[in-house]
Design a protein around this motif. Sequence first.
Motif, PDB file in Angstrom:
ATOM      1  N   THR A  11      24.597 -61.412 -18.243  1.00 11.20           N
ATOM      2  CA  THR A  11      23.708 -61.415 -17.071  1.00 11.20           C
ATOM      3  C   THR A  11      23.619 -60.059 -16.380  1.00 11.20           C
ATOM      4  N   THR A  19      21.428 -67.520 -15.616  1.00  7.50           N
ATOM      5  CA  THR A  19      21.910 -67.564 -14.241  1.00  7.50           C
ATOM      6  C   THR A  19      23.403 -67.292 -14.253  1.00  7.50           C
ATOM      7  N   ASN A  21      27.262 -67.427 -13.444  1.00  7.07           N
ATOM      8  CA  ASN A  21      28.126 -68.451 -12.874  1.00  7.07           C
ATOM      9  C   ASN A  21      28.584 -67.976 -11.499  1.00  7.07           C
ATOM     10  N   ARG A  66      24.610 -79.991 -11.550  1.00  7.15           N
ATOM     11  CA  ARG A  66      23.409 -79.234 -11.901  1.00  7.15           C
ATOM     12  C   ARG A  66      22.135 -80.065 -11.963  1.00  7.15           C
ATOM     13  N   VAL A  69      19.498 -78.226 -10.095  1.00 10.95           N
ATOM     14  CA  VAL A  69      18.995 -77.060 -10.817  1.00 10.95           C
ATOM     15  C   VAL A  69      17.872 -77.479 -11.759  1.00 10.95           C
ATOM     16  N   LYS A  78      21.367 -71.782  -7.635  1.00 13.23           N
ATOM     17  CA  LYS A  78      22.366 -71.127  -8.487  1.00 13.23           C
ATOM     18  C   LYS A  78      23.688 -71.875  -8.399  1.00 13.23           C
TER      19      LYS A  78
END
Length: 79
Positions: A11, A19, A21, A66, A69, A78
């Motif tokens: 990332t 995304t 962590n 999640r 998300v 996030k």
Amino acid sequence: MYNLGNCTDCTTCGSCQQTPNVDTPILFCMHCQPSDAPCLKICKQNAIEIMGGAITINSKNCTRCRDCVKVCPIGIIKI
């Protein structure tokens, strides 16, 4: 040049859509009306809250499942 085959999910390059962590779920959103917010509707832990007109995550209640998300129409959550 970015090559998906070489991606290590770091990332840091800025080329991928991964995304990072995070230790604490992050959300401060005013995109959806609270009455229509998919994240607010799907959260079984009541971790999605309304604060001052913005939708936020209560990290104490969040189990990092999640689900929020997956339903976010703008991909801002996030976890």
